[in-house]
Design a protein around this motif. Structure first.
Motif, PDB file in Angstrom:
ATOM      1  N   ALA A  51      -8.278  -1.006   2.095  1.00 29.28           N
ATOM      2  CA  ALA A  51      -8.782  -1.172   0.721  1.00 29.28           C
ATOM      3  C   ALA A  51     -10.089  -1.944   0.659  1.00 29.28           C
ATOM      4  CB  ALA A  51      -7.723  -1.862  -0.137  1.00 29.28           C
ATOM      5  N   GLN A  52     -10.312  -2.849   1.612  1.00 30.98           N
ATOM      6  CA  GLN A  52     -11.512  -3.678   1.561  1.00 30.98           C
ATOM      7  C   GLN A  52     -12.797  -2.886   1.769  1.00 30.98           C
ATOM      8  OE1 GLN A  52      -9.177  -3.887   3.913  1.00 30.98           O
ATOM      9  NE2 GLN A  52     -10.049  -4.141   5.956  1.00 30.98           N
ATOM     10  N   TYR A  53     -12.675  -1.636   2.205  1.00 31.10           N
ATOM     11  CA  TYR A  53     -13.869  -0.828   2.453  1.00 31.10           C
ATOM     12  C   TYR A  53     -14.360  -0.120   1.185  1.00 31.10           C
ATOM     13  CZ  TYR A  53     -12.858  -1.792   7.292  1.00 31.10           C
ATOM     14  OH  TYR A  53     -12.632  -2.451   8.470  1.00 31.10           O
ATOM     15  N   SER A  54     -13.638  -0.280   0.099  1.00 37.54           N
ATOM     16  CA  SER A  54     -14.079   0.284  -1.171  1.00 37.54           C
ATOM     17  C   SER A  54     -14.666  -0.819  -2.041  1.00 37.54           C
ATOM     18  CB  SER A  54     -12.906   0.935  -1.904  1.00 37.54           C
ATOM     19  OG  SER A  54     -13.287   1.309  -3.212  1.00 37.54           O
ATOM     20  N   LYS A  55     -15.738  -0.508  -2.760  1.00 37.62           N
ATOM     21  CA  LYS A  55     -16.309  -1.477  -3.689  1.00 37.62           C
ATOM     22  C   LYS A  55     -15.538  -1.489  -5.009  1.00 37.62           C
ATOM     23  CE  LYS A  55     -19.868   1.817  -5.215  1.00 37.62           C
ATOM     24  NZ  LYS A  55     -21.319   2.066  -5.348  1.00 37.62           N
ATOM     25  N   PHE A  56     -14.571  -0.540  -5.121  1.00 37.04           N
ATOM     26  CA  PHE A  56     -13.738  -0.481  -6.316  1.00 37.04           C
ATOM     27  C   PHE A  56     -12.338  -1.015  -6.001  1.00 37.04           C
ATOM     28  CE2 PHE A  56     -17.068   2.583  -7.086  1.00 37.04           C
ATOM     29  CZ  PHE A  56     -17.403   2.344  -8.412  1.00 37.04           C
ATOM     30  N   LYS A  57     -11.602  -1.352  -7.043  1.00 33.29           N
ATOM     31  CA  LYS A  57     -10.270  -1.938  -6.876  1.00 33.29           C
ATOM     32  C   LYS A  57      -9.215  -0.859  -6.664  1.00 33.29           C
ATOM     33  CE  LYS A  57     -11.525  -5.780  -9.902  1.00 33.29           C
ATOM     34  NZ  LYS A  57     -11.306  -6.394 -11.235  1.00 33.29           N
ATOM     35  N   ILE A  58      -8.185  -1.205  -5.870  1.00 34.45           N
ATOM     36  CA  ILE A  58      -7.081  -0.271  -5.597  1.00 34.45           C
ATOM     37  C   ILE A  58      -5.762  -0.979  -5.893  1.00 34.45           C
ATOM     38  CG2 ILE A  58      -5.922   1.145  -3.863  1.00 34.45           C
ATOM     39  CD1 ILE A  58      -8.580   1.404  -2.419  1.00 34.45           C
TER      40      ILE A  58
END
Length: 226
Positions: free
Chosen positions: A33-40
């Motif tokens: 998840a940390q590789y996305s700039k958006f929240k998951i």
């Protein structure tokens, strides 16, 4: 998608890997998840949490083996389960904090999944619904954007079932009289449902040692791109 959530259904044969897939999928998402700039945000509803109390009069009693039939949908409080699903979908998602890519590093990460996440254009909310008969509930079936079903042959299913400890425990004859016949009926029902609407049909998995979490992860992000 249902409002803010992408809904994933995971169902099928007893001891087939439903819960294992749910856990692996959550771990995989959290690891990347940390590789996305958006929240998951990921939530799980398990049908096993909605079994009626053993003293509940709504249970079906099987005279031949003097045992409650737990492997039918009427042994579950589906009304409450469905209400809880709708509540999750309606409420504001809560996003957990994830370590940054710099903190976690990229060792042992799936590079293809990292690319998927880096390509996200918005926050992602995922609801996983898992259980042995969830697609029998018409509204739950229709809620699911992605649907998965585990299959297993008789001998392997029985072998795995004997290794499990249940409360109350299976009695002699329970598997043959209750578990397996109900699974076959459920499988046939789901196959018919899936054929009726192939565009939103069911993906069937054979319950073997293959890890399906990466495939489902890719399906999720393919769905998000559509």
């Amino acid at each position: 998608m249902n409002g803010k959530y992408l809904v994933i259904g995971i169902t099928g044969v007893t001891c087939g890997g439903k819960t294992s897939l749910s856990k692996k999928l959550i771990n995989l998402i959290n690891q990347h998840a940390q590789y996305s700039k958006f929240k998951i945000n990921v939530k799980v509803i398990s049908q096993d949490d909605y079994f009626l109390d053993v003293e509940d009069k709504r249970h079906v009693w099987v005279e031949e083996i003097q045992h409650i039939h737990f492997d039918i949908i009427t042994s579950i409080d589906m009304d409450q389960m469905y209400k809880d699903i709708l509540t999750i979908i309606a409420n504001q998602p809560h996003y957990a904090e994830h370590k940054s890519a710099q903190e976690n590093g990229s060792q042992d990460k799936n590079q293809e999944l990292i690319l998927f996440l880096q390509g996200l254009q918005r926050d992602v909310n995922i609801l996983i619904i898992e259980g042995f008969s969830i697609y029998e509930h018409a509204e739950v079936y229709e809620l699911c954007d992605l649907k998965y079903f585990f299959t297993l042959d008789y001998e392997e299913c029985k072998r795995r079932r004997l290794l499990r400890v249940y409360e109350p425990p299976d009695c002699p004859g329970y598997f043959e009289l209750c578990v397996w016949p109900e699974y076959l009926k459920y499988l046939q029902l789901v196959q018919v449902k899936s054929e009726e609407n192939k565009a939103r049909g069911v993906t069937f998995f054979e319950s073997n040692s293959v890890d399906r979490s990466v495939q489902v992860f890719k399906d999720i992000f393919q769905q998000l791109k559509n």
